[in-house]
Write an enzyme that holds these catalytic residues in place. Structure first.
Site, PDB file in Angstrom:
ATOM      1  N   LYS A  33     -11.279   7.815 -29.910  1.00 32.72           N
ATOM      2  CA  LYS A  33     -12.604   7.873 -29.281  1.00 32.72           C
ATOM      3  C   LYS A  33     -13.668   7.156 -30.006  1.00 32.72           C
ATOM      4  O   LYS A  33     -13.631   6.831 -31.339  1.00 32.72           O
ATOM      5  CB  LYS A  33     -13.198   9.297 -29.605  1.00 32.72           C
ATOM      6  CG  LYS A  33     -14.429   9.695 -28.969  1.00 32.72           C
ATOM      7  CD  LYS A  33     -14.781  11.028 -28.902  1.00 32.72           C
ATOM      8  CE  LYS A  33     -15.497  11.404 -30.436  1.00 32.72           C
ATOM      9  NZ  LYS A  33     -16.804  10.991 -30.544  1.00 32.72           N
ATOM     10  N   ASP A  60     -16.846   7.535 -25.659  1.00 32.33           N
ATOM     11  CA  ASP A  60     -18.131   8.673 -25.463  1.00 32.33           C
ATOM     12  C   ASP A  60     -19.492   8.464 -25.658  1.00 32.33           C
ATOM     13  O   ASP A  60     -20.061   8.273 -26.739  1.00 32.33           O
ATOM     14  CB  ASP A  60     -17.552   9.579 -26.797  1.00 32.33           C
ATOM     15  CG  ASP A  60     -18.281  10.548 -27.009  1.00 32.33           C
ATOM     16  OD1 ASP A  60     -18.858  11.286 -26.069  1.00 32.33           O
ATOM     17  OD2 ASP A  60     -18.371  11.234 -28.149  1.00 32.33           O
ATOM     18  N   LYS A  62     -21.835   9.529 -23.311  1.00 27.88           N
ATOM     19  CA  LYS A  62     -22.609  10.680 -22.942  1.00 27.88           C
ATOM     20  C   LYS A  62     -23.751  10.034 -21.815  1.00 27.88           C
ATOM     21  O   LYS A  62     -25.050  10.447 -22.290  1.00 27.88           O
ATOM     22  CB  LYS A  62     -23.065  11.474 -24.023  1.00 27.88           C
ATOM     23  CG  LYS A  62     -21.966  11.867 -24.854  1.00 27.88           C
ATOM     24  CD  LYS A  62     -22.791  13.028 -25.978  1.00 27.88           C
ATOM     25  CE  LYS A  62     -21.582  13.442 -26.954  1.00 27.88           C
ATOM     26  NZ  LYS A  62     -21.069  12.545 -27.858  1.00 27.88           N
ATOM     27  N   PHE A  63     -23.564   9.322 -21.072  1.00 28.39           N
ATOM     28  CA  PHE A  63     -24.593   8.655 -20.135  1.00 28.39           C
ATOM     29  C   PHE A  63     -25.590   9.935 -19.600  1.00 28.39           C
ATOM     30  O   PHE A  63     -25.085  10.850 -19.331  1.00 28.39           O
ATOM     31  CB  PHE A  63     -24.180   7.768 -19.025  1.00 28.39           C
ATOM     32  CG  PHE A  63     -23.323   6.668 -19.407  1.00 28.39           C
ATOM     33  CD1 PHE A  63     -23.875   5.777 -20.316  1.00 28.39           C
ATOM     34  CD2 PHE A  63     -22.131   6.422 -19.042  1.00 28.39           C
ATOM     35  CE1 PHE A  63     -23.312   4.770 -20.793  1.00 28.39           C
ATOM     36  CE2 PHE A  63     -21.502   5.328 -19.338  1.00 28.39           C
ATOM     37  CZ  PHE A  63     -21.923   4.560 -20.514  1.00 28.39           C
ATOM     38  N   THR A  69     -28.738   4.344 -12.269  1.00 31.14           N
ATOM     39  CA  THR A  69     -28.249   3.868 -13.816  1.00 31.14           C
ATOM     40  C   THR A  69     -27.143   4.229 -14.428  1.00 31.14           C
ATOM     41  O   THR A  69     -26.417   3.503 -14.818  1.00 31.14           O
ATOM     42  CB  THR A  69     -29.580   4.115 -14.498  1.00 31.14           C
ATOM     43  OG1 THR A  69     -30.731   3.468 -14.180  1.00 31.14           O
ATOM     44  CG2 THR A  69     -29.373   3.579 -15.892  1.00 31.14           C
ATOM     45  N   THR A 119     -21.353  20.762 -29.347  1.00 29.50           N
ATOM     46  CA  THR A 119     -20.726  21.908 -30.351  1.00 29.50           C
ATOM     47  C   THR A 119     -21.706  21.999 -31.562  1.00 29.50           C
ATOM     48  O   THR A 119     -21.493  22.968 -32.332  1.00 29.50           O
ATOM     49  CB  THR A 119     -19.305  21.394 -30.812  1.00 29.50           C
ATOM     50  OG1 THR A 119     -19.518  19.915 -31.552  1.00 29.50           O
ATOM     51  CG2 THR A 119     -18.431  21.419 -29.899  1.00 29.50           C
TER      52      THR A 119
END
EC number: 4.1.1.23
Length: 235
Positions: A33, A60, A62-63, A69, A119
């Site tokens: 990742k 990773d 996270k858009f 966009t 988390t």
């Protein structure tokens, strides 16, 4: 190329240690990742270097933005050769659907997952930012929204994986960070489980960072995780 459930988080500030770890592990035994810190520092060439080593790469980032966009960002993410990319489910159904449509235009479509509740967030954190809790209810709402938008699965705590499977079905991916074996420190995660408990609870993929990346012998730590999962599979 690996079909392992294990995804090792390359939480490093630069390419050197990330590539050094990749060379000590095996693409037959885990995916990797790449998060914001490393990607901003090193760019797409880092993903390419990992892919050329044979690894599946979870990008990773996270858009979370307006649909157009995010669609463009997902196209660019796919061009890196990433195996999996993600967006924030809080961006809404239209944004997630735009991401899914954009990835569908690419030749070898990456998997698309949606982050539900981080988390590091507890029920108290959700109240603080104005989201209706508890966390497990918020995760389920967002997972169902993501499934309806055509997303392949969600990123959620292993503690909510069973609920997501119940609501969204076995074929809907449950990618679970916050995985801490008993022999590792909890760190800054608020909702964590052991690898065996996570799989027993319905996780399809396990994201593990420091227990491997900070180990004196990363490959031995990976093997220890594999043994835990194998023992769980036998029960």
């Amino acid at each position: 190329m690996s079909h392992s459930r294990l995804i090792i988080a390359l939480d490093y500030p630069e390419a050197g240690p990330a590539l050094a770890l990749a060379d000590r592990l095996s693409p037959e035994r885990c995916a990797l990742k790449v998060g914001k810190e490393l990607f901003v520092a090193e760019g797409p060439q880092l993903v390419d270097a990992l892919v050329r080593r044979g690894y599946r790469v979870f990008l990773d980032l996270k858009f979370h933005d307006i649909p157009n966009t995010v669609a463009g960002a997902c196209r660019s993410a796919a061009a890196t050769g990433a195996w999996m990319v993600n967006v924030h489910a809080l961006g809404g159904a239209a944004m997630m659907a735009a991401a899914r449509e954009a990835l569908g235009e690419t030749g070898d479509r990456p998997l698309l997952t949606a982050v539900t509740v981080l988390t590091s967030h507890s029920d108290a954190t959700l109240r603080e930012i104005g989201l209706a809790g508890p966390a497990d209810a918020a995760v389920c709402r967002l997972a169902e929204l993501a499934r309806g938008a055509g997303v392949d699965g969600v990123v959620c705590s292993a503690r909510e994986a069973a609920l997501v499977r119940e609501r969204c079905g076995d074929g809907f991916l449950r990618v679970t960070p916050g995985i801490r074996p008993a022999w590792a420190a909890k760190g800054d995660q608020a909702r964590v489980l052991s690898p065996a408990d996570a799989v027993a609870g319905g996780a399809t993929h396990l994201v593990v960072g420091r227990p491997v990346t900070r180990a004196d012998e990363p490959l031995a730590a990976l093997a220890r995780l594999e043994r835990e999962l194998a023992a769980q599979d036998e029960t």
